[in-house]
Write a protein that holds these residues in place. Sequence first.
Motif, short mmCIF file in Angstrom:
data_model
loop_
_atom_site.label_atom_id
_atom_site.label_comp_id
_atom_site.label_asym_id
_atom_site.label_seq_id
_atom_site.Cartn_x
_atom_site.Cartn_y
_atom_site.Cartn_z
N GLY A 73 122.78 135.98 -22.40
CA GLY A 73 121.62 136.67 -22.92
C GLY A 73 121.95 138.08 -23.37
N ALA A 74 123.16 138.26 -23.93
CA ALA A 74 123.64 139.58 -24.33
C ALA A 74 123.53 139.76 -25.85
CB ALA A 74 125.09 139.77 -23.90
N GLU A 75 123.51 141.02 -26.28
CA GLU A 75 123.43 141.33 -27.71
C GLU A 75 124.78 141.27 -28.39
OE1 GLU A 75 119.64 144.46 -27.44
OE2 GLU A 75 121.68 145.21 -27.83
N ALA A 76 125.84 141.66 -27.67
CA ALA A 76 127.16 141.77 -28.29
C ALA A 76 128.24 141.66 -27.23
CB ALA A 76 127.29 143.10 -29.04
N GLY A 77 129.50 141.52 -27.68
CA GLY A 77 130.61 141.42 -26.74
C GLY A 77 131.93 141.70 -27.42
N PHE A 78 132.96 141.82 -26.59
CA PHE A 78 134.33 141.95 -27.10
C PHE A 78 135.24 141.14 -26.18
CE2 PHE A 78 138.49 143.77 -27.97
CZ PHE A 78 138.45 143.90 -29.37
N ALA A 79 136.17 140.40 -26.78
CA ALA A 79 137.06 139.52 -26.02
C ALA A 79 138.45 140.13 -25.88
CB ALA A 79 137.15 138.16 -26.70
N PHE A 80 139.04 139.96 -24.70
CA PHE A 80 140.29 140.61 -24.35
C PHE A 80 141.39 139.60 -23.99
CE2 PHE A 80 136.80 143.45 -23.42
CZ PHE A 80 137.24 144.68 -23.89
N ALA A 81 142.61 140.11 -23.93
CA ALA A 81 143.77 139.27 -23.64
C ALA A 81 143.82 138.81 -22.19
CB ALA A 81 145.06 140.02 -23.99
N SER A 82 143.09 139.47 -21.29
CA SER A 82 143.03 139.06 -19.88
C SER A 82 141.78 139.66 -19.25
CB SER A 82 144.28 139.55 -19.12
OG SER A 82 144.25 140.97 -18.98
N GLY A 83 141.46 139.18 -18.06
CA GLY A 83 140.32 139.72 -17.34
C GLY A 83 140.51 141.18 -16.99
N MET A 84 141.72 141.56 -16.58
CA MET A 84 141.97 142.95 -16.23
C MET A 84 141.98 143.86 -17.45
SD MET A 84 141.78 143.45 -13.08
CE MET A 84 142.11 145.21 -13.31
N ALA A 85 142.36 143.32 -18.61
CA ALA A 85 142.24 144.10 -19.85
C ALA A 85 140.78 144.42 -20.12
CB ALA A 85 142.85 143.34 -21.02
N ALA A 86 139.90 143.46 -19.81
CA ALA A 86 138.46 143.68 -19.97
C ALA A 86 137.96 144.75 -19.01
CB ALA A 86 137.70 142.38 -19.76
N VAL A 87 138.39 144.67 -17.74
CA VAL A 87 137.96 145.64 -16.74
C VAL A 87 138.44 147.05 -17.12
CG1 VAL A 87 138.21 146.37 -14.33
CG2 VAL A 87 137.87 143.95 -14.87
N PHE A 88 139.73 147.19 -17.40
CA PHE A 88 140.28 148.50 -17.72
C PHE A 88 139.66 149.08 -18.99
CE2 PHE A 88 143.26 150.98 -20.30
CZ PHE A 88 143.35 152.11 -19.51
N GLN A 193 119.86 139.53 -16.56
CA GLN A 193 118.48 139.24 -16.20
C GLN A 193 118.06 139.97 -14.93
OE1 GLN A 193 117.94 134.98 -15.91
NE2 GLN A 193 118.12 134.67 -18.12
N PHE A 194 119.03 140.41 -14.13
CA PHE A 194 118.74 141.12 -12.88
C PHE A 194 118.97 142.63 -13.02
CE2 PHE A 194 119.52 136.76 -11.63
CZ PHE A 194 118.50 136.52 -10.74
N GLY A 216 139.75 137.64 -21.20
CA GLY A 216 138.67 138.41 -20.58
C GLY A 216 137.60 138.67 -21.61
N ILE A 217 136.42 139.02 -21.16
CA ILE A 217 135.33 139.34 -22.09
C ILE A 217 134.34 140.27 -21.41
CG2 ILE A 217 133.97 137.28 -21.48
CD1 ILE A 217 133.14 137.17 -24.50
N THR A 218 133.78 141.18 -22.19
CA THR A 218 132.70 142.05 -21.73
C THR A 218 131.53 141.88 -22.70
OG1 THR A 218 134.24 143.68 -20.84
CG2 THR A 218 131.99 144.41 -21.22
N VAL A 219 130.32 141.67 -22.16
CA VAL A 219 129.13 141.52 -23.00
C VAL A 219 128.02 142.43 -22.49
CG1 VAL A 219 129.71 139.13 -23.62
CG2 VAL A 219 128.20 139.56 -21.66
N GLY A 220 127.10 142.76 -23.39
CA GLY A 220 125.98 143.62 -23.03
C GLY A 220 125.22 144.07 -24.25
#
Length: 387
Positions: A73-88, A193-194, A216-220
């Motif tokens: 349920g996000a407006e946008a996102g960016f995908a990364f080479a790994s989960g930790m790349a997303a976190v950092f 949603q929370f 990895g991925i970050t959305v929001g």
Amino acid sequence: MDKKFETNAIRTQLNRTENLEHSVPLYLTSSFVFEDAEDMRASFAEEKQRNVYSRYSNPNSSEFIEKVCQMEGAEAGFAFASGMAAVFSTFAALLNSGDHIVSSRSVFGSTHSLFTKFFPKWNIDHSYFKVNEVESIEKLIRQNTKVLYAETPTNPGVDVLDMEVLADIAKKHGLIFIVDNCFASPYLQKPLQFGADLVIHSGTKLMDGQGRVLAGITVGSHELIDKVYRFSRITGPALSPFNAWVLSKSLETLAVRVDRHCENALKLAEYLESHEKVNWVKYPFLKSHPQYEIAKKQMKAGGCVVAFEVKGGLEAGQKFFDAIKLLSLSANLGDTRSIVTHPASTTHSKLTVAERAETGITDGMVRVSVGLEHIDDIIGDVGQALG
């Protein structure tokens, strides 16, 4: 007509090319061409929304991002080479020197190392709260606090945090609330949603589900993701087109797979809870879990990870691992194949004994990522290893 989760996961894909392919093709290209000088100028000036270079975007990664955004349920996102790349990259895009993070103490070992070993070099500080001491969070917030961060369920202790409570605190103090949703997947839990502002995933886990690729991925919101995008297009942690293609196909079966993961995990947890050689078991949908009611409120089911402690401490734990025959000894999770891990000597080995104790990691603790094998075989192998 609004379509269901499973339908969107399968039917969301790129427009077909002139070849009218049924399955989306791979776009294994580093760059894209332009019609003329004006097209190229306008594209680099971001006056046009189009693919310019695969470090910025690629059709395959765009499809993967679109699917996850729909799921969360996000407006946008960016995908990364790994989960930790997303976190950092998410933290690096949002924080400045002098900023402060408030985080749950129970975080993945590499995230802890990021907070303690690398961020201090850039004068970014952090404070931890224990999962059972949420009331202490407001005391930790400073004038320079920028982010409130949490995993739920946590890795590897499978604790659950009340996201509504955290979101209220973040909103009250003007903080960016970020949730690592890796253990649950968007099929089981939707942090936005929370009240979360951003959601991070290691696509390596349940999203791929077969131990094949890192991602990895970050959305929001558009506003926050734009900051993450602008940092990431320069620093280069983008997901490869091939891995994005694999993941987008994997998401088509996410719901089916996670349903079975959860069914098997609950049965294993119930078996372990009654075993004479086990001190304790933690699984979000066991009624004995300390945050069971919160888990029921936030999650559709309990996930794939079960944590338990073998009686006899480190020596008994080592004997258990050496006796395993079917399950894999590995550090991954969310795989079709069941995996057992000893956090104290692997994923969280960089922590001191005291630090592990603070996050609920004991010497005899075992983390099981329950796979898709027949439950009788999973229980049979765990049972004989305990015996």
